[in-house]
Write a protein that holds these residues in place. Structure first.
Motif, mmCIF file in Angstrom:
data_model
loop_
_atom_site.group_PDB
_atom_site.id
_atom_site.type_symbol
_atom_site.label_atom_id
_atom_site.label_comp_id
_atom_site.label_asym_id
_atom_site.label_seq_id
_atom_site.Cartn_x
_atom_site.Cartn_y
_atom_site.Cartn_z
ATOM 1 N N GLY A 222 96.978 42.295 -69.353
ATOM 2 C CA GLY A 222 95.954 41.375 -68.860
ATOM 3 C C GLY A 222 94.929 42.092 -68.012
ATOM 4 O O GLY A 222 94.986 43.305 -67.818
ATOM 5 N N GLU A 223 93.982 41.314 -67.491
ATOM 6 C CA GLU A 223 92.940 41.885 -66.645
ATOM 7 C C GLU A 223 93.391 41.966 -65.194
ATOM 8 O O GLU A 223 94.269 41.218 -64.770
ATOM 9 C CB GLU A 223 91.664 41.041 -66.732
ATOM 10 N N VAL A 224 92.761 42.851 -64.451
ATOM 11 C CA VAL A 224 93.028 42.998 -63.021
ATOM 12 C C VAL A 224 92.055 42.107 -62.268
ATOM 13 O O VAL A 224 90.855 42.121 -62.541
ATOM 14 C CB VAL A 224 92.848 44.467 -62.577
ATOM 15 N N ALA A 225 92.575 41.336 -61.315
ATOM 16 C CA ALA A 225 91.713 40.478 -60.502
ATOM 17 C C ALA A 225 90.855 41.348 -59.593
ATOM 18 O O ALA A 225 91.211 42.493 -59.299
ATOM 19 C CB ALA A 225 92.567 39.528 -59.666
ATOM 20 N N LYS A 226 89.717 40.807 -59.136
ATOM 21 C CA LYS A 226 88.850 41.571 -58.228
ATOM 22 C C LYS A 226 89.579 41.836 -56.921
ATOM 23 O O LYS A 226 90.148 40.924 -56.326
ATOM 24 C CB LYS A 226 87.563 40.812 -57.944
ATOM 25 N N LEU A 227 89.551 43.079 -56.498
ATOM 26 C CA LEU A 227 90.186 43.490 -55.249
ATOM 27 C C LEU A 227 89.153 44.201 -54.392
ATOM 28 O O LEU A 227 88.200 44.775 -54.902
ATOM 29 C CB LEU A 227 91.352 44.452 -55.539
ATOM 30 N N ASP A 228 89.375 44.191 -53.078
ATOM 31 C CA ASP A 228 88.478 44.951 -52.215
ATOM 32 C C ASP A 228 89.255 45.579 -51.059
ATOM 33 O O ASP A 228 90.329 45.119 -50.697
ATOM 34 C CB ASP A 228 87.338 44.069 -51.683
ATOM 35 N N GLY A 229 88.710 46.668 -50.554
ATOM 36 C CA GLY A 229 89.252 47.338 -49.373
ATOM 37 C C GLY A 229 90.716 47.695 -49.449
ATOM 38 O O GLY A 229 91.150 48.424 -50.338
ATOM 39 N N LYS A 230 91.488 47.167 -48.495
ATOM 40 C CA LYS A 230 92.906 47.508 -48.372
ATOM 41 C C LYS A 230 93.709 47.062 -49.587
ATOM 42 O O LYS A 230 94.626 47.766 -50.014
ATOM 43 C CB LYS A 230 93.490 46.880 -47.109
ATOM 44 N N ALA A 231 93.383 45.911 -50.145
ATOM 45 C CA ALA A 231 94.099 45.417 -51.327
ATOM 46 C C ALA A 231 93.908 46.368 -52.507
ATOM 47 O O ALA A 231 94.850 46.635 -53.256
ATOM 48 C CB ALA A 231 93.616 44.019 -51.694
ATOM 49 N N LEU A 232 92.712 46.912 -52.649
ATOM 50 C CA LEU A 232 92.422 47.848 -53.731
ATOM 51 C C LEU A 232 93.212 49.146 -53.547
ATOM 52 O O LEU A 232 93.806 49.659 -54.490
ATOM 53 C CB LEU A 232 90.921 48.142 -53.787
ATOM 54 N N LYS A 233 93.235 49.652 -52.325
ATOM 55 C CA LYS A 233 93.992 50.882 -52.042
ATOM 56 C C LYS A 233 95.484 50.661 -52.263
ATOM 57 O O LYS A 233 96.175 51.531 -52.805
ATOM 58 C CB LYS A 233 93.727 51.352 -50.618
ATOM 59 N N ALA A 234 95.998 49.501 -51.859
ATOM 60 C CA ALA A 234 97.414 49.189 -52.063
ATOM 61 C C ALA A 234 97.734 49.097 -53.554
ATOM 62 O O ALA A 234 98.748 49.626 -54.015
ATOM 63 C CB ALA A 234 97.765 47.879 -51.363
ATOM 64 N N TYR A 235 96.848 48.452 -54.318
ATOM 65 C CA TYR A 235 97.047 48.331 -55.763
ATOM 66 C C TYR A 235 97.044 49.702 -56.417
ATOM 67 O O TYR A 235 97.897 50.015 -57.241
ATOM 68 C CB TYR A 235 95.947 47.446 -56.369
ATOM 69 N N PHE A 236 96.074 50.525 -56.054
ATOM 70 C CA PHE A 236 95.983 51.866 -56.635
ATOM 71 C C PHE A 236 97.200 52.703 -56.248
ATOM 72 O O PHE A 236 97.661 53.529 -57.016
ATOM 73 C CB PHE A 236 94.684 52.554 -56.190
ATOM 74 N N GLY A 237 97.725 52.479 -55.033
ATOM 75 C CA GLY A 237 98.942 53.161 -54.597
ATOM 76 C C GLY A 237 100.142 52.787 -55.447
ATOM 77 O O GLY A 237 101.035 53.599 -55.672
ATOM 78 N N GLU A 238 100.181 51.551 -55.943
ATOM 79 C CA GLU A 238 101.262 51.127 -56.837
ATOM 80 C C GLU A 238 101.108 51.751 -58.218
ATOM 81 O O GLU A 238 102.076 52.150 -58.849
ATOM 82 C CB GLU A 238 101.263 49.600 -56.978
ATOM 83 N N VAL A 239 99.873 51.819 -58.691
ATOM 84 C CA VAL A 239 99.591 52.338 -60.028
ATOM 85 C C VAL A 239 99.763 53.862 -60.071
ATOM 86 O O VAL A 239 100.339 54.404 -61.002
ATOM 87 C CB VAL A 239 98.160 51.952 -60.472
ATOM 88 N N LEU A 240 99.261 54.545 -59.061
ATOM 89 C CA LEU A 240 99.312 56.004 -59.000
ATOM 90 C C LEU A 240 99.697 56.410 -57.575
ATOM 91 O O LEU A 240 98.832 56.746 -56.764
ATOM 92 C CB LEU A 240 97.951 56.592 -59.389
ATOM 93 N N PRO A 241 100.997 56.363 -57.252
ATOM 94 C CA PRO A 241 101.433 56.578 -55.867
ATOM 95 C C PRO A 241 101.018 57.925 -55.280
ATOM 96 O O PRO A 241 100.770 58.015 -54.080
ATOM 97 C CB PRO A 241 102.960 56.499 -55.951
ATOM 98 N N GLU A 242 100.889 58.952 -56.108
ATOM 99 C CA GLU A 242 100.584 60.281 -55.576
ATOM 100 C C GLU A 242 99.089 60.609 -55.582
ATOM 101 O O GLU A 242 98.720 61.781 -55.446
ATOM 102 C CB GLU A 242 101.378 61.354 -56.329
ATOM 103 N N TYR A 243 98.212 59.597 -55.697
ATOM 104 C CA TYR A 243 96.777 59.899 -55.721
ATOM 105 C C TYR A 243 96.353 60.512 -54.391
ATOM 106 O O TYR A 243 96.898 60.218 -53.341
ATOM 107 C CB TYR A 243 95.943 58.672 -56.086
ATOM 108 N N ASP A 244 95.370 61.407 -54.450
ATOM 109 C CA ASP A 244 94.877 62.115 -53.265
ATOM 110 C C ASP A 244 93.953 61.192 -52.478
ATOM 111 O O ASP A 244 92.826 60.927 -52.882
ATOM 112 C CB ASP A 244 94.124 63.379 -53.701
ATOM 113 N N GLN A 245 94.421 60.717 -51.343
ATOM 114 C CA GLN A 245 93.675 59.738 -50.558
ATOM 115 C C GLN A 245 92.416 60.315 -49.926
ATOM 116 O O GLN A 245 91.528 59.572 -49.533
ATOM 117 C CB GLN A 245 94.581 59.135 -49.487
ATOM 118 N N ASP A 246 92.329 61.642 -49.842
ATOM 119 C CA ASP A 246 91.137 62.269 -49.276
ATOM 120 C C ASP A 246 90.020 62.429 -50.308
ATOM 121 O O ASP A 246 88.841 62.447 -49.960
ATOM 122 C CB ASP A 246 91.474 63.646 -48.693
ATOM 123 N N ARG A 247 90.383 62.583 -51.584
ATOM 124 C CA ARG A 247 89.376 62.861 -52.606
ATOM 125 C C ARG A 247 89.102 61.688 -53.554
ATOM 126 O O ARG A 247 88.129 61.724 -54.302
ATOM 127 C CB ARG A 247 89.781 64.094 -53.416
#
Length: 138
Positions: free
Chosen positions: A75-100
């Motif tokens: 399905g589609e991803v609902a619109k997210l912003d700020g902290k919710a977006l970072k939390a979602y991305f952390g679930e999808v790709l936990p090891e993403y580089d938060q600085d880059r």
């Protein structure tokens, strides 16, 4: 899956490569369906070549899109912003580089996923069968 799908800086949405001309390429917008030339002066990126920075290296965009699709059950991803977006991305790709990897990058990945999903261009099963076939040939 992402072959022939392009992002053009300064242009909204994604584009499908239609043809090559002498000094440009002809692309078709996935949003409007209109065709236009993209010249060599435009920054054109193929989604196939894009990767997301992680703590240990890079992960191909198609792998991230595949994970999002599995998480959303296609399905589609609902619109997210700020902290919710970072939390979602952390679930999808936990090891993403938060600085880059910036919030704007995360938004773009989610927008691309939703656009590809609407356009029925996320053929994850097709991609897997191609990989399995090439492994069997070895």
């Amino acid at each position: 899956m992402l072959k022939g799908i392009l992002s053009i800086s300064g242009q909204p949405g994604l584009f499908k490569l239609v043809a090559e001309a002498k000094n440009s390429i002809i692309v078709e917008s996935l949003v409007t369906g209109k065709r236009m030339p993209a010249y060599s002066t435009s920054k054109v990126s193929s989604l196939e070549d894009i990767a997301i920075f992680t703590q240990t290296g890079e992960v191909a965009l198609k792998e991230v899109l595949k994970t999002i699709s599995e998480k959303e059950n296609g399905g589609e991803v609902a619109k997210l912003d700020g902290k919710a977006l970072k939390a979602y991305f952390g679930e999808v790709l936990p090891e993403y580089d938060q600085d880059r990897v910036y919030t704007s990058d995360m938004k773009k990945v989610i927008q691309w996923y939703n656009l590809l999903q609407k356009s029925n261009l996320l053929n994850l099963e097709e991609e897997e069968s191609v990989e399995e076939t090439s492994e069997e040939e070895k």
